[in-house]
Design an enzyme around this catalytic site. Structure first.
Site, PDB file in Angstrom:
ATOM      1  N   CYS A  12      43.362  39.132  38.324  1.00 18.89           N
ATOM      2  CA  CYS A  12      42.844  39.810  39.514  1.00 18.89           C
ATOM      3  C   CYS A  12      42.647  38.758  40.601  1.00 18.89           C
ATOM      4  CB  CYS A  12      41.569  40.573  39.208  1.00 18.89           C
ATOM      5  SG  CYS A  12      40.240  39.575  38.540  1.00 18.89           S
TER       6      CYS A  12
ATOM      7  N   ARG B 197      37.589  41.235  37.295  1.00 15.64           N
ATOM      8  CA  ARG B 197      38.070  42.594  37.077  1.00 15.64           C
ATOM      9  C   ARG B 197      39.070  42.621  35.927  1.00 15.64           C
ATOM     10  NH1 ARG B 197      39.788  43.853  43.200  1.00 15.64           N
ATOM     11  NH2 ARG B 197      39.974  41.593  43.213  1.00 15.64           N
TER      12      ARG B 197
END
Lengths: 142, 300
Positions: free
Chosen positions: B247, B252
């Site tokens: 990410c 994430r």
């Protein structure tokens, strides 16, 4: 440096406490963020979204002889609320020229950069820039 | 495992459903010796506004990373951190947080670098606990310091470095950022080069699967059938694949790493924590702009 006396006071308060207590102080600001006045609560279209913030933060600025700042952020985002409340306390009720001359370094001088992520700090800068821009636009329009 | 696995039928289909516990399981077992409940939030002030009784706070920003070098804690520093927080090696750790357990899975991944065996995620996180009207407290838990052993950090199994990604090109990559970041339409952050990247776009051939696709509106994980559709069918991930997720800084993508590893049971998944803030600033590595995955150039 150009700071309002309220802003100076906030900087002093933050500088007086150790790092370990700075977050508690930020939380106190978050808890103290006033609700939007009723005239804006039902008119979300009047509010500007602060895109730089990860959480939904909205603001509106009124300008007469003084600048009046309204900010809202959800309870689930206390850091963002804290930043909003700090800016509101620092800038509300100042004359427009003072708000426009307000030193952007304020955000870094709070001493929170080590404790919160750069994205958060960027969000606070975003709020400050948007407040100034609204003040400029409203002065131009009047 | 010290504590019984949660027999909640929602978890039965997942490959390793024992890595999840429900809010009711936490409510039932909280306060038990040997169970450490950890809150890890994106908004680091949330814990102080009220948390699960007995839960300790883990701050992803100030506690998990080395203060100087861009890396996780050393083995010694992690042992000190966990000892100071009263954690023992044999404890069952249950992590929960805000934003669909985004940062909770990040903390989970970091703890797995140090091989802590029994780590679980509370499905639905903080939001579900609150929406069910369960108890919150501002009281800080009382505990004694422990002596967590110094365990060698094992990066190779679940962590990918840039060299690994370059070598990996041609095998499945998942970009879990927003579509705008994937296409390169969202640019770097000029005021904050430390968290930005100099170029926008994605790593060639990476599939775009934003991380939050894996969660329901109530912030619980989607069912196995839904997850199969998203990752196995739409993104074409197969069990035999070697997969790398990335990410912006690797947070994430820890969430996606958790979903692929524990819920779908894909055996070889790594998280590239250098992610876009590294790749998007590296000299001469290939980048693709736009919505298509793109191809790997023959020479670069």
């Amino acid at each position: 440096m150009a700071y309002s006396s309220q802003a100076q006071e906030i900087l002093e308060t933050f500088s007086e406490v150790p790092d370990s207590s700075k977050l508690d102080l930020l939380l106190e600001f978050a808890d103290g963020l006033p609700d939007l006045p009723v005239r804006y609560q039902d008119h979300p279209e009047l509010l500007e979204r602060v895109e730089e913030c990860q959480s939904p933060v909205f603001l509106f600025v009124e300008v007469d002889e003084k600048v009046h700042i309204y900010l809202t952020a959800p309870k689930e985002a206390p850091t963002t609320r804290g930043f909003a409340a700090i800016l509101q306390s620092a800038l509300d009720n100042q004359v427009p020229s003072e708000v426009l001359a307000f030193d952007d370094a304020f955000v870094n001088e709070l001493g929170l950069t080590k404790l919160v992520s750069p994205l958060r700090i960027r969000g606070m800068n975003g709020m400050l820039h948007r407040i100034k821009r609204q003040v400029r636009q409203k002065l131009d329009a009047s | 495992m010290t504590f019984p696995i949660d027999t909640n039928p929602n978890f039965a289909d997942y490959a390793k459903g024992e890595a999840l516990v429900s809010t009711s399981w936490v409510d039932e077992h909280k306060g038990s010796k040997g169970l450490i409940i950890i809150e890890c939030d994106e908004d680091i002030l949330l814990y102080s506004t009220g948390h699960v009784p007995g839960a300790i706070k883990l701050d992803w920003h100030t506690e998990l990373n080395d203060a100087v070098i861009r890396d996780y804690l050393s083995s010694e520093d992690m042992a000190k951190l966990l000892s100071d927080k009263g954690v023992s090696r044999e404890d069952t750790l249950v992590i929960y947080g805000d934003k669909s357990n985004w940062w909770a899975t990040y903390a989970f991944w970091v703890l797995k670098l140090f091989g802590h065996e029994d780590v679980r995620i509370m499905d639905g996180g903080r939001a579900k606990w609150i929406s069910e009207g369960r108890e919150l407290t501002k009281d800080l838990p009382q505990f004694e310091k422990t002596s967590y052993p110094v365990v060698e950090r094992q990066d190779s199994k679940i962590r990918a470095f840039r060299e690994d990604v370059i070598e990996h090109l041609g095998k499945p990559l998942i970009d879990v950022r927003s579509p705008q970041e994937y296409s390169g339409e969202r640019t770097h952050m000029p005021d904050y080069p430390d968290e930005g990247a100099l170029r926008g776009g994605h790593i060639p051939t990476a599939a775009s699967v934003p991380w939050a696709k894996a969660v329901n509106e109530d912030q619980t994980f989607k069912s196995l059938a839904d997850l199969n559709q998203i990752y196995r069918v739409d993104a074409g991930i197969k069990d035999a694949d070697d997969v790398i997720a990335y990410c912006r800084i690797g947070e994430r993508s820890s969430h996606t790493w958790f979903v692929l590893t524990y819920l779908l049971g894909i055996p070889k998944v790594r998280n590239y924590d250098g992610s876009w803030t590294e790749w998007g600033s590296l000299v001469r590595v290939p980048i693709v702009k736009g919505t298509e995955p793109g191809a790997i150039p023959e020479v670069f």
